[in-house]
Design an enzyme around this catalytic site. Structure first.
Site, short mmCIF file in Angstrom:
data_model
loop_
_atom_site.label_atom_id
_atom_site.label_comp_id
_atom_site.label_asym_id
_atom_site.label_seq_id
_atom_site.Cartn_x
_atom_site.Cartn_y
_atom_site.Cartn_z
N ALA A 1 15.26 3.53 -2.61
CA ALA A 1 14.59 4.82 -2.80
C ALA A 1 13.12 4.76 -2.38
CB ALA A 1 14.72 5.25 -4.26
N HIS A 2 12.46 5.92 -2.47
CA HIS A 2 11.09 6.02 -1.97
C HIS A 2 10.13 5.14 -2.76
CE1 HIS A 2 10.43 9.86 -4.67
NE2 HIS A 2 10.69 8.78 -5.39
N ASN A 3 9.16 4.58 -2.03
CA ASN A 3 8.07 3.77 -2.59
C ASN A 3 8.51 2.40 -3.09
OD1 ASN A 3 6.42 6.06 -2.19
ND2 ASN A 3 6.86 6.80 -4.26
#
Length: 341
Positions: free
Chosen positions: A253-255
């Site tokens: 997922a993001h980050n």
């Protein structure tokens, strides 16, 4: 139905060369190995390996010319099979396979060709390095850069301003957007990199999309399995560290930041903004909650659900995940309690 042989060895490896790989002195008459095979099916001129008690019966009847074998099983090798005794038979076997079947180590064009297909779509502003192969149907967007000797598979899409390093393989139907990819990276078919992270906020009685304006950084020597997804960051980059290997169907997922030389098995899901240290191993179908820190050299068992930080070097299992010793103590206690009833 008989199986087809898709990888035919055009090479042979001297037994003395295999001994050198294993750190052994070779004192008998040299001979050639021309192929590799399984314990049960390998024959003359072929090599196999064995390091697990599950395969003792197969070892006893193998007809392979040579076998890479753990010391504890060396007495079980049949008389007609030469033994390379090593504490790391599988690792040495991998090196022998790379010598026998170099084309299986680094994927190449599905068409067996080199160069840029006339049916590829390459924007005029894209920069394509020397020796690049681009298969039919692939697209390379504006201002993208493709490093030398990289292969782009059929129907892959390289988005605007994406950077792909040298000696990479981008499989068929891969999408790479908003990303910088290092050298010697392998991305297997169907993978998507750089799409929106899952960012929404609840406002005015409905979910409102939060624009994701970060990117993805994939460092050198990473391998990404088929149909894996790596979301771009919301404000900063999602990072996959040097030498890390992701299996098929992994969701990043993001980050998320994944350190160097990690191994992550199939169907693992890593939620947003989690940081994973170097040399971490994660078993298949594990889930990791957002905003956590997994310390370096930690191990997470398959199908575990990680809800809190894991210190460096620890092994956690279960749902919710906890230190493995605690998990198995609790499991044993439950079994004893059940027997009393």
């Amino acid at each position: 139905m008989s199986g087809e042989t898709f990888f035919l060895s055009n090479h042979s490896v001297a037994a003395s060369q295999i001994a050198a790989l294993a750190g052994l002195s070779f004192v008998t008459e040299d001979f050639a190995i021309s192929a590799a095979g399984a314990l049960a099916t390998a024959g003359i001129g072929e090599i196999c390996y064995m390091d697990d008690t599950k395969y003792i019966e197969e070892l006893k009847v193998t007809r392979a010319s040579a076998c890479l074998i753990s010391p504890r099983f060396k007495e079980l090798v049949p008389g007609g099979t030469f033994s390379f005794v090593t504490p790391h038979p599988y690792a040495i076997y991998a090196q022998v396979l790379a010598l026998l079947y170099p084309e299986a180590t680094i994927p190449a064009s599905n068409f067996g060709t080199n160069g840029i297909s006339s049916k590829a779509n390459i924007h005029a502003s894209a920069i394509v390095g020397h020796g690049v192969t681009i298969d039919p149907g692939a697209s390379v967007g504006p201002n993208a850069r493709i490093g030398g000797f990289t292969c782009i598979g059929s129907n892959a899409v390289i988005g605007p301003s994406v950077r792909i390093g040298r000696n990479c393989y981008i499989g068929a139907n891969v999408t790479v957007a908003y990303a910088v990819v290092g050298d010697r990276v392998i991305i297997h078919p169907g993978t998507s990199i750089g799409q929106d992270g899952f960012g929404f906020t609840f406002l005015g009685g409905k979910w409102v999309k939060v624009p994701q304006v970060g990117g993805v950084i994939i460092q050198d020597d990473v391998e990404v399995g088929a149909n894996t997804t790596i979301d771009r960051g919301s404000m900063r980059a999602t990072v996959i560290g040097e030498g890390t290997k992701l299996d098929n169907l992994v969701q990043v997922a993001h980050n998320v930041t994944i350190g160097a030389h990690c191994v992550i098995a199939a169907q693992v899901g890593i939620a947003g903004s989690t940081t994973i240290g170097d040399f971490v191993a994660i078993g298949g179908h594990a889930g990791i909650a957002p905003h956590l820190t997994i310390g370096e050299k930690a191990q997470i068992g398959g199908a575990s659900g990680v809800m809190c930080d894991i210190p460096a070097g620890e092994r956690w299992v279960g749902l919710p995940a906890r230190p493995s010793r605690a998990f198995f103590r609790q499991f044993a206690a439950l079994k004893r309690l059940a027997k009393k009833k």
